[in-house]
Design a protein around this motif. Structure first.
Motif, PDB file in Angstrom:
ATOM      1  N   ARG A  32       0.971  -1.284  -0.114  1.00  0.00           N
ATOM      2  CA  ARG A  32      -0.106   0.055  -0.087  1.00  0.00           C
ATOM      3  C   ARG A  32       0.810   1.231  -0.151  1.00  0.00           C
ATOM      4  O   ARG A  32       0.465   2.296  -0.563  1.00  0.00           O
ATOM      5  CB  ARG A  32      -0.927   0.074   1.294  1.00  0.00           C
ATOM      6  CG  ARG A  32      -0.312  -0.586   2.560  1.00  0.00           C
ATOM      7  CD  ARG A  32      -1.659  -0.723   3.451  1.00  0.00           C
ATOM      8  NE  ARG A  32      -2.132   0.795   3.835  1.00  0.00           N
ATOM      9  CZ  ARG A  32      -3.104   1.199   4.311  1.00  0.00           C
ATOM     10  NH1 ARG A  32      -3.920   0.123   4.676  1.00  0.00           N
ATOM     11  NH2 ARG A  32      -3.781   2.315   4.709  1.00  0.00           N
TER      12      ARG A  32
ATOM     13  N   HIS B   2      -4.340  -2.510  -0.622  1.00  0.00           N
ATOM     14  CA  HIS B   2      -5.492  -2.243   0.205  1.00  0.00           C
ATOM     15  C   HIS B   2      -5.381  -0.823   0.561  1.00  0.00           C
ATOM     16  O   HIS B   2      -5.198  -0.181   1.930  1.00  0.00           O
ATOM     17  CB  HIS B   2      -5.192  -3.062   1.451  1.00  0.00           C
ATOM     18  CG  HIS B   2      -6.066  -3.027   2.371  1.00  0.00           C
ATOM     19  ND1 HIS B   2      -6.137  -2.718   3.959  1.00  0.00           N
ATOM     20  CD2 HIS B   2      -7.574  -3.460   2.106  1.00  0.00           C
ATOM     21  CE1 HIS B   2      -7.181  -3.009   4.318  1.00  0.00           C
ATOM     22  NE2 HIS B   2      -8.179  -3.234   3.193  1.00  0.00           N
TER      23      HIS B   2
ATOM     24  N   ASP C 245      -6.707   3.364  -1.124  1.00  0.00           N
ATOM     25  CA  ASP C 245      -7.279   3.876  -2.281  1.00  0.00           C
ATOM     26  C   ASP C 245      -6.255   4.724  -3.048  1.00  0.00           C
ATOM     27  O   ASP C 245      -5.808   5.936  -2.257  1.00  0.00           O
ATOM     28  CB  ASP C 245      -8.572   5.070  -1.785  1.00  0.00           C
ATOM     29  CG  ASP C 245      -9.559   4.102  -0.911  1.00  0.00           C
ATOM     30  OD1 ASP C 245      -9.885   3.053  -1.498  1.00  0.00           O
ATOM     31  OD2 ASP C 245     -10.029   4.502  -0.020  1.00  0.00           O
TER      32      ASP C 245
ATOM     33  N   HIS D  25     -10.892  -4.450  -2.866  1.00  0.00           N
ATOM     34  CA  HIS D  25     -10.272  -4.348  -1.384  1.00  0.00           C
ATOM     35  C   HIS D  25     -10.744  -5.626  -0.834  1.00  0.00           C
ATOM     36  O   HIS D  25     -11.854  -5.623  -0.157  1.00  0.00           O
ATOM     37  CB  HIS D  25     -10.858  -3.081  -0.889  1.00  0.00           C
ATOM     38  CG  HIS D  25     -10.092  -1.873  -1.333  1.00  0.00           C
ATOM     39  ND1 HIS D  25      -8.851  -2.005  -1.828  1.00  0.00           N
ATOM     40  CD2 HIS D  25     -10.485  -0.583  -1.520  1.00  0.00           C
ATOM     41  CE1 HIS D  25      -8.586  -0.654  -2.071  1.00  0.00           C
ATOM     42  NE2 HIS D  25      -9.702   0.148  -1.991  1.00  0.00           N
TER      43      HIS D  25
ATOM     44  N   THR E  59      -9.763  -7.029   1.904  1.00  0.00           N
ATOM     45  CA  THR E  59     -10.224  -7.073   3.360  1.00  0.00           C
ATOM     46  C   THR E  59     -11.495  -6.190   3.708  1.00  0.00           C
ATOM     47  O   THR E  59     -12.350  -6.718   4.297  1.00  0.00           O
ATOM     48  CB  THR E  59      -8.852  -6.273   4.188  1.00  0.00           C
ATOM     49  OG1 THR E  59      -7.745  -7.333   3.429  1.00  0.00           O
ATOM     50  CG2 THR E  59      -9.050  -6.723   5.508  1.00  0.00           C
ATOM     51  N   ASP E  60     -11.704  -5.426   2.904  1.00  0.00           N
ATOM     52  CA  ASP E  60     -12.911  -4.410   3.068  1.00  0.00           C
ATOM     53  C   ASP E  60     -14.204  -5.743   2.852  1.00  0.00           C
ATOM     54  O   ASP E  60     -15.126  -5.678   3.542  1.00  0.00           O
ATOM     55  CB  ASP E  60     -13.222  -3.482   2.057  1.00  0.00           C
ATOM     56  CG  ASP E  60     -12.143  -2.423   2.445  1.00  0.00           C
ATOM     57  OD1 ASP E  60     -11.202  -2.400   3.267  1.00  0.00           O
ATOM     58  OD2 ASP E  60     -12.319  -1.139   1.834  1.00  0.00           O
ATOM     59  N   SER E  61     -14.153  -6.364   1.668  1.00  0.00           N
ATOM     60  CA  SER E  61     -15.085  -7.249   1.353  1.00  0.00           C
ATOM     61  C   SER E  61     -15.317  -8.493   2.629  1.00  0.00           C
ATOM     62  O   SER E  61     -16.586  -8.531   2.955  1.00  0.00           O
ATOM     63  CB  SER E  61     -14.833  -7.972   0.055  1.00  0.00           C
ATOM     64  OG  SER E  61     -15.598  -9.323  -0.008  1.00  0.00           O
TER      65      SER E  61
ATOM     66  N   MET F 246     -14.619  -7.748   5.626  1.00  0.00           N
ATOM     67  CA  MET F 246     -14.972  -7.104   6.902  1.00  0.00           C
ATOM     68  C   MET F 246     -16.477  -6.960   6.721  1.00  0.00           C
ATOM     69  O   MET F 246     -17.376  -7.020   7.719  1.00  0.00           O
ATOM     70  CB  MET F 246     -14.463  -5.880   7.041  1.00  0.00           C
ATOM     71  CG  MET F 246     -13.016  -5.817   7.532  1.00  0.00           C
ATOM     72  SD  MET F 246     -12.365  -4.146   7.787  1.00  0.00           S
ATOM     73  CE  MET F 246     -10.863  -4.500   7.909  1.00  0.00           C
ATOM     74  N   THR F 247     -17.241  -6.680   5.460  1.00  0.00           N
ATOM     75  CA  THR F 247     -18.336  -6.452   5.216  1.00  0.00           C
ATOM     76  C   THR F 247     -19.164  -7.909   5.539  1.00  0.00           C
ATOM     77  O   THR F 247     -20.192  -7.777   6.181  1.00  0.00           O
ATOM     78  CB  THR F 247     -18.673  -6.097   3.613  1.00  0.00           C
ATOM     79  OG1 THR F 247     -17.783  -4.946   3.588  1.00  0.00           O
ATOM     80  CG2 THR F 247     -20.438  -5.924   3.349  1.00  0.00           C
TER      81      THR F 247
ATOM     82  N   PRO G 271     -15.868  -0.564   6.193  1.00  0.00           N
ATOM     83  CA  PRO G 271     -14.576  -1.021   6.193  1.00  0.00           C
ATOM     84  C   PRO G 271     -13.766   0.099   5.808  1.00  0.00           C
ATOM     85  O   PRO G 271     -12.413   0.106   6.240  1.00  0.00           O
ATOM     86  CB  PRO G 271     -14.564  -2.243   5.241  1.00  0.00           C
ATOM     87  CG  PRO G 271     -15.900  -2.892   5.259  1.00  0.00           C
ATOM     88  CD  PRO G 271     -16.668  -1.315   5.539  1.00  0.00           C
ATOM     89  N   ARG G 272     -14.028   0.774   5.004  1.00  0.00           N
ATOM     90  CA  ARG G 272     -13.274   1.954   4.502  1.00  0.00           C
ATOM     91  C   ARG G 272     -12.911   2.892   5.553  1.00  0.00           C
ATOM     92  O   ARG G 272     -11.919   3.466   5.619  1.00  0.00           O
ATOM     93  CB  ARG G 272     -13.949   2.694   3.045  1.00  0.00           C
ATOM     94  CG  ARG G 272     -12.900   3.425   2.477  1.00  0.00           C
ATOM     95  CD  ARG G 272     -13.198   3.592   0.965  1.00  0.00           C
ATOM     96  NE  ARG G 272     -12.403   4.634   0.268  1.00  0.00           N
ATOM     97  CZ  ARG G 272     -12.759   6.114   0.132  1.00  0.00           C
ATOM     98  NH1 ARG G 272     -13.982   6.412   0.663  1.00  0.00           N
ATOM     99  NH2 ARG G 272     -11.928   6.833  -0.109  1.00  0.00           N
TER     100      ARG G 272
ATOM    101  N   TYR H 269     -12.966   2.124   8.480  1.00  0.00           N
ATOM    102  CA  TYR H 269     -11.946   1.516   9.594  1.00  0.00           C
ATOM    103  C   TYR H 269     -10.517   1.643   9.022  1.00  0.00           C
ATOM    104  O   TYR H 269      -9.906   1.623   9.930  1.00  0.00           O
ATOM    105  CB  TYR H 269     -12.525   0.156   9.793  1.00  0.00           C
ATOM    106  CG  TYR H 269     -11.837  -0.682  10.764  1.00  0.00           C
ATOM    107  CD1 TYR H 269     -12.094  -0.525  11.954  1.00  0.00           C
ATOM    108  CD2 TYR H 269     -11.076  -1.756  10.280  1.00  0.00           C
ATOM    109  CE1 TYR H 269     -11.530  -1.345  12.970  1.00  0.00           C
ATOM    110  CE2 TYR H 269     -10.167  -2.564  11.092  1.00  0.00           C
ATOM    111  CZ  TYR H 269     -10.693  -2.114  12.491  1.00  0.00           C
ATOM    112  OH  TYR H 269     -10.230  -3.081  13.366  1.00  0.00           O
ATOM    113  N   ARG H 270     -10.450   1.395   7.877  1.00  0.00           N
ATOM    114  CA  ARG H 270      -9.087   1.603   7.158  1.00  0.00           C
ATOM    115  C   ARG H 270      -8.446   2.781   7.397  1.00  0.00           C
ATOM    116  O   ARG H 270      -7.329   2.806   7.783  1.00  0.00           O
ATOM    117  CB  ARG H 270      -9.381   1.176   5.680  1.00  0.00           C
ATOM    118  CG  ARG H 270      -8.025   1.036   5.076  1.00  0.00           C
ATOM    119  CD  ARG H 270      -8.102   0.035   3.843  1.00  0.00           C
ATOM    120  NE  ARG H 270      -9.144  -0.096   2.905  1.00  0.00           N
ATOM    121  CZ  ARG H 270      -9.456   0.748   1.970  1.00  0.00           C
ATOM    122  NH1 ARG H 270      -8.609   1.567   1.574  1.00  0.00           N
ATOM    123  NH2 ARG H 270     -10.421   0.874   1.185  1.00  0.00           N
TER     124      ARG H 270
END
Lengths: 225, 225
Positions: A157, A180, A182, A195, A197-199, A201-202, B17-18, B20-21
């Motif tokens: 990142r 990971h 933006d 992303h 890890t975002d997925s 977490m969701t 999650p975003r 959170y990131r």
């Protein structure tokens, strides 16, 4: 920020690949036409949503006949720009990068990965399914000589934005970003993020909500089969 | 289909999650508080959107002070259910499955993969970063004895729905689906899809639109750096 007249909403665009996938399945099963109702049942969205979505592209359905599967498939293919060829590179030859090169579904759909770039001397010179891993120092020259459309970014990142901007300045207009973070890119560059890890977490959010609603965690239900 | 009162919209959940990131990044940089305006600039969404999103969870901001980063980080962590531990398995030890086991970001976040299952005799018995690959025949027993929360599905599309339903009947309530198909599961099972090819197609759509608008493909622009 205003949409121009011809612009289709992001939500519709994001559903198009799914239509394309279902229509491809129908084609493979030799189904030549389908009503919005049948397609609706398969795709688990309302028939009215389907009609509305497809109307964005000129409404290919015919009352009493339904949709011509092959025609619609090919129209969506064109709309998605899949009737053209794109040159892809992978930047970052780690686990995810290698897995993507190895991912045969891409080839079946005509997406061809031309090269992989990494800084790791142990990877440089290797080939992954015939795709060579080059030193990242060679990337500028390669990109400028090979009309690269899309860079698949699987770099750490901390480096993602710099790499994306270098690539953009060399003419790469599409970034498929697995880092990971933006990335910040010029306005004339398009980005699609995965992303992971975002997925996940969701998913945990939904799972946790389910557990709380149903008190699953406090019981075992071995005998419910 | 109706949302119940406490239900938060999918759009907000998908943004969590975003948040959170970003909050995690701020914490790592020892930033203890932030205004919605500053957070807005970093995240490239409007301050009003941020306030609206975070109000869903009781509005942790204070006028003139902003948000307490650590507090907000921990609240979102709880909301996402990340203060709990989850047992994960990977079904399908191919490229993507292996890459996910090797993906160290997961471990850093406390998501632990307990086992991998496959049908391929060449993979069975291997370990990937210490995680054993078992015969898929052993999956039922393992799942029933190990309180598995989430199955990461990287199986061929023809098998995805069957595998998901077997797992669901053994008590697995979360499916992270990488198979290129929409799986059908019972109502009390949550699914999060990562359809990689769909994502790439969306990128091609955007890229194609860009090319058409700017006539990029017909010109070369080597001297524009």
């Amino acid at each position: 920020m205003e949409n121009n007249e011809k612009k289709i909403s992001t939500a519709v665009i994001n559903r198009l690949p799914r239509y394309y996938r279902y229509l491809g399945d129908l084609l493979e099963s030799d189904i030549t036409r389908i009503s919005s109702k049948e397609l609706s049942e398969k795709m688990n969205i309302t028939a009215s949503q389907i009609r509305q979505d497809l109307n964005n592209f000129g409404g290919f359905g015919q009352q009493g006949y339904g949709y011509n599967v092959e025609y619609l498939y090919n129209e969506i293919k064109k709309i998605l720009g899949l009737d053209k060829e794109y040159n892809l590179i992978v930047v970052g030859g780690g686990n995810i990068g290698q897995a993507l090169v190895n991912y045969t579904s891409f080839e079946k759909r005509g997406f061809v990965i031309k090269a992989v770039f990494d800084v790791n001397p142990r990877l440089i010179g290797m080939t992954i399914r015939g795709v060579e891993v080059y030193d990242v120092d060679y990337m500028e020259e390669f990109v400028k000589n090979n009309d690269v459309d899309v860079a698949i970014l699987t770099v750490p990142r901390s480096q993602a934005s710099k790499v994306a901007n270098d690539l953009a300045s060399w003419g790469v207009k599409g970034m498929w970003n697995f880092s990971h973070v933006d990335i910040q890119v010029p306005d004339d560059v398009v980005v699609e993020n995965v992303h992971l890890t975002d997925s996940l977490m969701t998913l945990f959010y939904k799972l946790n909500e389910l557990y709380e609603n149903e008190d699953f965690k406090s019981e075992t239900s071995d005998d419910e089969e």
